[in-house]
Scaffold this active site. Structure first.
Site, PDB file in Angstrom:
ATOM      1  N   ASP A  95     102.693  10.794 -46.161  1.00  0.00           N
ATOM      2  CA  ASP A  95     103.746  11.802 -46.251  1.00  0.00           C
ATOM      3  C   ASP A  95     105.077  11.258 -45.694  1.00  0.00           C
ATOM      4  OD1 ASP A  95     101.556  13.507 -46.968  1.00  0.00           O
ATOM      5  OD2 ASP A  95     101.212  13.881 -44.842  1.00  0.00           O
ATOM      6  N   GLU A 109     102.510  21.032 -53.919  1.00  0.00           N
ATOM      7  CA  GLU A 109     102.893  20.871 -52.522  1.00  0.00           C
ATOM      8  C   GLU A 109     103.896  19.722 -52.407  1.00  0.00           C
ATOM      9  OE1 GLU A 109      99.229  20.000 -50.462  1.00  0.00           O
ATOM     10  OE2 GLU A 109      99.266  17.883 -51.028  1.00  0.00           O
ATOM     11  N   HIS A 151     103.534  12.871 -52.349  1.00  0.00           N
ATOM     12  CA  HIS A 151     104.233  13.373 -51.169  1.00  0.00           C
ATOM     13  C   HIS A 151     105.413  12.469 -50.814  1.00  0.00           C
ATOM     14  CE1 HIS A 151     103.976  16.358 -47.777  1.00  0.00           C
ATOM     15  NE2 HIS A 151     105.130  15.724 -47.638  1.00  0.00           N
ATOM     16  N   ARG A 197      96.370   5.764 -46.457  1.00  0.00           N
ATOM     17  CA  ARG A 197      97.476   6.187 -47.309  1.00  0.00           C
ATOM     18  C   ARG A 197      98.723   5.499 -46.737  1.00  0.00           C
ATOM     19  NH1 ARG A 197      97.473  12.575 -47.618  1.00  0.00           N
ATOM     20  NH2 ARG A 197      97.070  12.351 -45.389  1.00  0.00           N
TER      21      ARG A 197
END
Length: 310
Positions: A17, A190, A254, A288
């Protein structure tokens, strides 16, 4: 300048993110989710390459009990009217999935060394899983866009802000998962990220489960339109950024946006995994990694994000 000699190599590892802000002081600031989900961190550097090995400072840690006590998630750093703000999501110490959006404020010049004050939870119309708040200013008005569950869907909402942590007026639904690529594993919209360009507002967002099926979609509206009117918004029917096995970018999403050091090149920052197969929950997998790449603009004025890793 950013080194793009090895596009297969992640930019900043184990940071999901990712959010990058190029401030008026000429420095880049970086924040992201950490795999432990227990703290908020910041990095600062004069260049994007410099962020890779920049010292990472913990500016805040989760509470031991109650609100903001669990699953500290997806922070964003904003500079608004002379002060710094971090928007982030958090569960309670007793329930990691009781996730809501919160805001921190720093009045000091440097957010790395400054003092951060909790401004509390953003009050929403209904209590449910909600996260990924982002903010932008247009025509003298400040807006908030965030993701919130209603029934089985994670939807995107927009509202005006009276101040950086207080919504004023209606909270309007602008996107709900509807296409096949938005409902893989879970029904998810999102991670909104805002671009104002070519007379339009573009909102990139992430969709589906957070494994290799995670991908990005795009909303847009005219900057002359009423942004609180759901009819002002159009969703592109196909994903605009998705898994690419050739470049080993699985589940890209994201994202945030920034620009090159000379201000001439638009850049997208996002996370992706270097492999497809996972053991256990995708959110417990630490790999990630933050990645960054340039993107272009189509003749019709829409962004062309290209292919992850290329």
């Amino acid at each position: 300048m950013l080194d793009t000699s090895n596009d297969l190599k992640p930019w900043i590892v184990n940071r999901a993110d990712p959010y990058v802000l190029k401030h008026t002081d000429g420095f880049y600031y970086f924040t992201a989710s950490v795999p432990e989900y227990d703290r908020l961190v910041l990095r600062k550097a004069a260049t994007l390459d410099g962020l890779v090995n920049a010292q990472e400072t913990v500016i805040w840690r989760k509470h031991e009990t109650g609100e903001m006590g669990n699953h500290i998630w997806a922070p964003e750093l904003h500079f608004i009217e002379g002060k710094w703000y971090v928007y982030f999501a958090a569960g309670t110490a007793e329930d990691q999935w009781a996730i809501r959006p919160y805001v921190l404020e720093c009045s000091d010049e440097d957010p790395i060394t400054g003092t951060w004050v909790e401004k509390g939870k953003i009050k929403l119309d209904f209590e449910s899983f909600s996260l990924d708040a982002t903010t932008f200013e247009h025509n003298g008005e400040r807006y908030l866009i965030w993701a919130q569950y209603k029934e089985s869907d994670s939807n995107l909402y927009i509202a005006k802000l009276a101040n950086p942590w207080t919504i004023i007026g209606p909270q309007v639904l602008i996107s709900t998962p509807e296409y096949d690529w938005e409902i893989q594993g879970y029904r998810v919209n999102e991670g909104p990220a805002v671009l104002l360009r070519n007379g339009r507002i573009f909102v990139a967002f992430s969709a589906s489960a957070t494994d290799h099926r995670y991908c990005m979609g795009l909303l847009e509206a005219s900057l002359d339109a009423d942004l609180l009117d759901p009819g002002s918004w159009t969703k592109h029917p196909k994903p605009v950024f998705e898994t690419n096995e050739e470049t080993e970018n699985y589940g890209p999403g994201h994202n945030s946006f920034t620009v090159s050091e000379d201000g001439l090149t638009d850049l997208m920052v996002y996370h992706a995994r270097p492999y497809k197969e996972l053991i256990g929950s995708p959110l417990s997998d630490p790999n990630r990694h933050a990645r960054i790449q340039a993107f272009n603009w189509n003749e019709d004025g829409t962004p062309d994000f290209g292919v992850p890793g290329k």
